[in-house]
Design an enzyme around this catalytic site. Structure first.
Site: not given
Ligand code: BV8
Ligand code: ZN
Length: 250
Positions: A107, A110, A125, A133, A136, A153, A193, A195, A219
């Site tokens: 996900q 980076d 992601h 762009c 386009c 673009c 890693g 949530s 995790n």
């Molecule tokens: C979509 C790129 C529709 C951008 C990202 C169903 C139910 C509810 C909601 C939805 C659903 N379906 C869709 C949704 C909406 C939404 C969603 O899920 N919302 C959430 C908030 C509820 N999903 C979307 O919008 C998706 N698109 O559904 O489109 C559609 C379909 C067809 C046609 C048109 C439209 C798109 C989702 C992707 C969004 N983009 N990233 C950017 O990065 O700027 S998501 C982004 O957040 C990351 O990529 C990642 O996915 C997420 C963060 O989560 P994690 O990576 O798990 O990070 P987090 O900080 O939360 O947790 C870290 C964990 O690590 C913790 O548990 C911590 O304890 C642990 N940890 C920390 N340190 C360590 C560790 N573990 C081990 N070692 C360590 N050292």
């Molecule tokens: Zn363009």
């Protein structure tokens, strides 16, 4: 540390899948989405603390204030340039070398898995190093960053944007289909890693579990997946993964 039945299972050349999230890059010094609230006085990061990532990472935010969103990604790109993969990333490279069937789904945008040497990576992601762009879809390696506005673009004059998936946007079809297929047909599914909040990525582990795969969670804290996982290792992926590689593949 690792139950002998898990070790022998992994030595048995099963089909392995690993899904990673921001936690796997935390030990490289990158903030996770959860702890994006930096400690006081940490300069620029403070600037972005007032925004929830889910707010900025959206087409609505880009439509409302493209420069704000462009600058946020420019800041994150610089942050990524300033860090290196950690032992967790390198352990996953080792697993790819040792396990005949291994697919890495991330996900993270980076690029650290690729930077570490992972080949077989499905970027669900997108990737913050790529820019395209918004209209386009033309990709570009170069853009002038010192403008008061968002760079445009060269093909159509549209606004440039990072090649990442924003909330509300569809995931790249090929990567998502390959990830779903791999999750449904694997023998062992590692969730590392993450949530497990963001969909559809978070549903992959459950798809694997429902198909009888053994789920292994690594995790720092429990997640909605924890009750379903056969093996749970609570701690830092940068410490646990290298130990697992040594225990299984010596
Ligand atoms: C979509 C790129 C529709 C951008 C990202 C169903 C139910 C509810 C909601 C939805 C659903 N379906 C869709 C949704 C909406 C939404 C969603 O899920 N919302 C959430 C908030 C509820 N999903 C979307 O919008 C998706 N698109 O559904 O489109 C559609 C379909 C067809 C046609 C048109 C439209 C798109 C989702 C992707 C969004 N983009 N990233 C950017 O990065 O700027 S998501 C982004 O957040 C990351 O990529 C990642 O996915 C997420 C963060 O989560 P994690 O990576 O798990 O990070 P987090 O900080 O939360 O947790 C870290 C964990 O690590 C913790 O548990 C911590 O304890 C642990 N940890 C920390 N340190 C360590 C560790 N573990 C081990 N070692 C360590 N050292
Ligand atoms: Zn363009």
């Amino acid at each position: 540390m690792f139950p002998s039945d898990l070790v022998s299972l992994l030595r048995g050349t099963p089909k392995l899948v690993a899904l990673t999230g921001a936690g796997v890059s935390q030990e490289s010094g990158l903030r996770t989405f959860r702890d994006s609230h930096p400690s006081p006085g940490s300069g620029q990061a403070g600037l972005w603390a007032q925004y929830k990532p889910t707010e900025l990472a959206s087409p609505e935010a880009f439509a409302r204030d493209p420069k704000l969103v462009w600058d946020w990604y420019a800041w994150r790109r610089e942050a990524v340039k300033g860090v290196r993969p950690n032992p967790g990333h390198y352990a996953l490279v080792e697993i790819e070398k040792r396990a005949p069937q291994f697919i890495l789904i991330t996900q993270n945008v980076d690029n650290l898995h690729r930077f570490a040497g992972s080949q077989n990576v499905l970027e669900l992601h997108g990737n913050i190093q790529r820019v395209r762009c918004a209209d386009c879809y033309t990709f570009t390696e170069t853009w002038d960053d010192d403008t008061e506005t968002v760079p445009r673009c060269k093909e159509c004059g549209g606004l440039l944007r990072p090649d990442v998936v924003w909330f509300g946007e569809a995931l790249p079809r090929a990567q998502l289909e390959a990830a779903v297929e791999a999750s449904r047909s694997c023998d062992v599914f590692f969730s590392i890693g993450t949530s497990g909040v963001v969909q559809p990525a978070a549903s992959l582990a459950f798809a694997a579990h429902n198909r009888g795969a053994v789920v292994v969670e690594i995790n720092a804290e429990p997640t909605p997946l924890t009750p379903k996982a056969e093996y749970v290792f609570e701690g830092k992926s940068g410490e646990i993964l290298p130990q697992l590689v040594r225990a299984v593949w010596g």
